[in-house]
Write a protein that holds these residues in place. Structure first.
Motif, PDB file in Angstrom:
ATOM      1  N   ILE A   1      -3.679   0.781   8.120  1.00 44.02           N
ATOM      2  CA  ILE A   1      -3.290   2.568   8.765  1.00 44.02           C
ATOM      3  C   ILE A   1      -2.141   2.664   8.625  1.00 44.02           C
ATOM      4  CG2 ILE A   1      -3.417   3.667  10.751  1.00 44.02           C
ATOM      5  CD1 ILE A   1      -5.959   2.156  11.591  1.00 44.02           C
ATOM      6  N   GLY A   2      -0.863   1.661   9.011  1.00 47.32           N
ATOM      7  CA  GLY A   2       0.526   1.950   8.871  1.00 47.32           C
ATOM      8  C   GLY A   2       0.820   2.217   7.554  1.00 47.32           C
ATOM      9  N   LEU A   3       0.446   1.293   6.378  1.00 41.30           N
ATOM     10  CA  LEU A   3       0.633   1.464   5.151  1.00 41.30           C
ATOM     11  C   LEU A   3       0.301   3.071   4.395  1.00 41.30           C
ATOM     12  CD1 LEU A   3      -0.332  -2.013   3.783  1.00 41.30           C
ATOM     13  CD2 LEU A   3       2.045  -0.999   3.920  1.00 41.30           C
ATOM     14  N   SER A   4      -0.782   3.490   4.866  1.00 38.87           N
ATOM     15  CA  SER A   4      -1.323   4.597   4.485  1.00 38.87           C
ATOM     16  C   SER A   4      -0.380   5.451   5.111  1.00 38.87           C
ATOM     17  CB  SER A   4      -2.706   4.881   5.058  1.00 38.87           C
ATOM     18  OG  SER A   4      -3.755   4.050   4.420  1.00 38.87           O
ATOM     19  N   ALA A   5      -0.034   5.487   6.330  1.00 37.80           N
ATOM     20  CA  ALA A   5       0.783   6.682   6.733  1.00 37.80           C
ATOM     21  C   ALA A   5       1.977   6.795   6.225  1.00 37.80           C
ATOM     22  CB  ALA A   5       0.943   6.443   8.282  1.00 37.80           C
ATOM     23  N   GLY A   6       2.300   5.453   5.561  1.00 38.84           N
ATOM     24  CA  GLY A   6       3.780   5.665   4.883  1.00 38.84           C
ATOM     25  C   GLY A   6       3.769   6.189   3.575  1.00 38.84           C
ATOM     26  N   VAL A   7       2.507   5.885   2.976  1.00 40.54           N
ATOM     27  CA  VAL A   7       2.193   6.235   1.482  1.00 40.54           C
ATOM     28  C   VAL A   7       2.593   7.857   1.664  1.00 40.54           C
ATOM     29  CG1 VAL A   7       0.665   6.363  -0.215  1.00 40.54           C
ATOM     30  CG2 VAL A   7       1.370   4.149   0.537  1.00 40.54           C
ATOM     31  N   VAL A   8       1.745   8.413   2.414  1.00 44.17           N
ATOM     32  CA  VAL A   8       1.556   9.833   2.541  1.00 44.17           C
ATOM     33  C   VAL A   8       2.583  10.767   3.104  1.00 44.17           C
ATOM     34  CG1 VAL A   8      -0.962   9.642   2.607  1.00 44.17           C
ATOM     35  CG2 VAL A   8       0.437  10.126   4.763  1.00 44.17           C
ATOM     36  N   ALA A   9       3.996  10.123   3.540  1.00 46.13           N
ATOM     37  CA  ALA A   9       4.881  10.661   4.257  1.00 46.13           C
ATOM     38  C   ALA A   9       5.501  11.684   3.324  1.00 46.13           C
ATOM     39  CB  ALA A   9       5.820   9.324   4.759  1.00 46.13           C
ATOM     40  N   ASP A  10       5.727  11.409   2.104  1.00 45.54           N
ATOM     41  CA  ASP A  10       6.216  12.466   1.300  1.00 45.54           C
ATOM     42  C   ASP A  10       5.400  13.326   0.655  1.00 45.54           C
ATOM     43  OD1 ASP A  10       4.998  11.133  -0.575  1.00 45.54           O
ATOM     44  OD2 ASP A  10       6.695  10.271  -1.793  1.00 45.54           O
ATOM     45  N   GLY A  11       3.973  13.254   1.160  1.00 46.19           N
ATOM     46  CA  GLY A  11       3.241  14.417   0.804  1.00 46.19           C
ATOM     47  C   GLY A  11       2.620  14.407  -0.734  1.00 46.19           C
ATOM     48  N   HIS A  12       2.849  13.121  -1.308  1.00 44.98           N
ATOM     49  CA  HIS A  12       2.577  12.905  -2.768  1.00 44.98           C
ATOM     50  C   HIS A  12       2.242  11.485  -2.813  1.00 44.98           C
ATOM     51  CE1 HIS A  12       2.309  13.261  -7.063  1.00 44.98           C
ATOM     52  NE2 HIS A  12       3.161  12.474  -7.282  1.00 44.98           N
ATOM     53  N   ILE A  13       1.067  11.213  -3.798  1.00 41.06           N
ATOM     54  CA  ILE A  13       0.611  10.008  -4.162  1.00 41.06           C
ATOM     55  C   ILE A  13       0.999   9.526  -5.387  1.00 41.06           C
ATOM     56  CG2 ILE A  13      -1.293   8.175  -4.011  1.00 41.06           C
ATOM     57  CD1 ILE A  13      -0.663   9.326  -1.161  1.00 41.06           C
TER      58      ILE A  13
ATOM     59  N   ARG B   1      -4.437  10.622   4.657  1.00 47.72           N
ATOM     60  CA  ARG B   1      -4.018  11.362   5.926  1.00 47.72           C
ATOM     61  C   ARG B   1      -5.017  11.308   6.862  1.00 47.72           C
ATOM     62  NH1 ARG B   1      -1.269  16.719   3.148  1.00 47.72           N
ATOM     63  NH2 ARG B   1       0.874  16.026   3.474  1.00 47.72           N
ATOM     64  N   SER B   2      -6.458  11.559   6.562  1.00 47.50           N
ATOM     65  CA  SER B   2      -7.555  11.364   7.338  1.00 47.50           C
ATOM     66  C   SER B   2      -7.762   9.728   7.878  1.00 47.50           C
ATOM     67  CB  SER B   2      -8.812  11.625   6.663  1.00 47.50           C
ATOM     68  OG  SER B   2      -9.849  11.709   7.777  1.00 47.50           O
TER      69      SER B   2
END
Length: 214
Positions: free
Chosen positions: A28-40, A93-94
């Motif tokens: 969950i933390g990794l996912s939050a970090g990956v989406v932080a800049d709004g782009h994958i 994000r979800s």
């Protein structure tokens, strides 16, 4: 994280279940970090796929399995295209319990939408010439696959929510705080149009799937 050498199996603090739970929380933390800049990016998607496969795929958790399956499907051809990147951003994000308005963890990751303004009773679906729009994350599969099922039956995919749309289909997987979520703007607009007299039906993915498959 797996205790390969059984070093912690007798520990009160580091037994396997606790290790697995921490690994899931870390995802969950990794996912939050990956989406932080709004782009994958391609590299970020590949990293997550590999990390899940190595650390948590063995948990047989339906939510993690869904995320892993989507990542694998998107990367099967070796390319994360623009549409897949946008869809993956919404999924992550979800999963992390984040919204576009307030990107902070909420603890509501991947819960079924609640209190949605669905049409009651749910309408009987027609396909030929009808315009569909999808929002949220579909449990059935990628957005493109869902749209293909509609077009195969003579339906059409709308570019966005408008008074010309016949059905707004809300994905099963989403944040229950839909009004503040990344896909809630489509729902809000559909509600406003419906209240203004537009013939637009807001339906759940479950109802949409029943119409397709019985």
């Amino acid at each position: 994280m797996t205790d390969l050498h059984k070093e912690f199996e007798n520990s009160r603090f580091y037994h396997e279940a606790r290790i697995d739970r921490r690994s899931a929380d870390l995802l969950i933390g990794l996912s939050a970090g990956v989406v932080a800049d709004g782009h994958i990016t391609q590299q970020e998607a590949e990293f997550l796929e590999n990390w899940i496969s190595t650390n948590v795929a063995h948990l047989d958790d339906p939510v993690i399995n869904l995320l892993y399956r989507r990542l694998s499907d998107m990367l099967a051809d070796g390319v994360l295209d623009a549409d897949e990147s946008v869809e993956l951003l919404a999924i992550l994000r979800s999963f992390a319990g984040l919204s576009a308005a307030r990107p902070g963890a909420t603890g509501n990751a991947f819960t079924a939408p609640a209190n949605l303004p669905l049409c009651v009773p749910a309408p009987e679906l027609e396909w030929d010439g009808r315009l569909f729009v999808f929002t949220g994350v579909m449990a059935y599969g990628p957005r493109k696959a869902c749209e293909a099922l509609v077009t195969e039956r003579g339906g059409q995919i709308g570019p966005g929510v408008s008074k010309k749309i016949h059905y707004l289909v809300i994905g099963t997987v989403g944040n229950e705080q839909w009004l503040h979520s990344t896909y809630g703007t489509k729902i809000k607009k559909a509600v406003e149009l419906r209240e203004a007299g537009a013939e637009i039906s807001i339906i759940s993915e479950d109802h949409w799937q029943r119409a397709l498959f019985g």
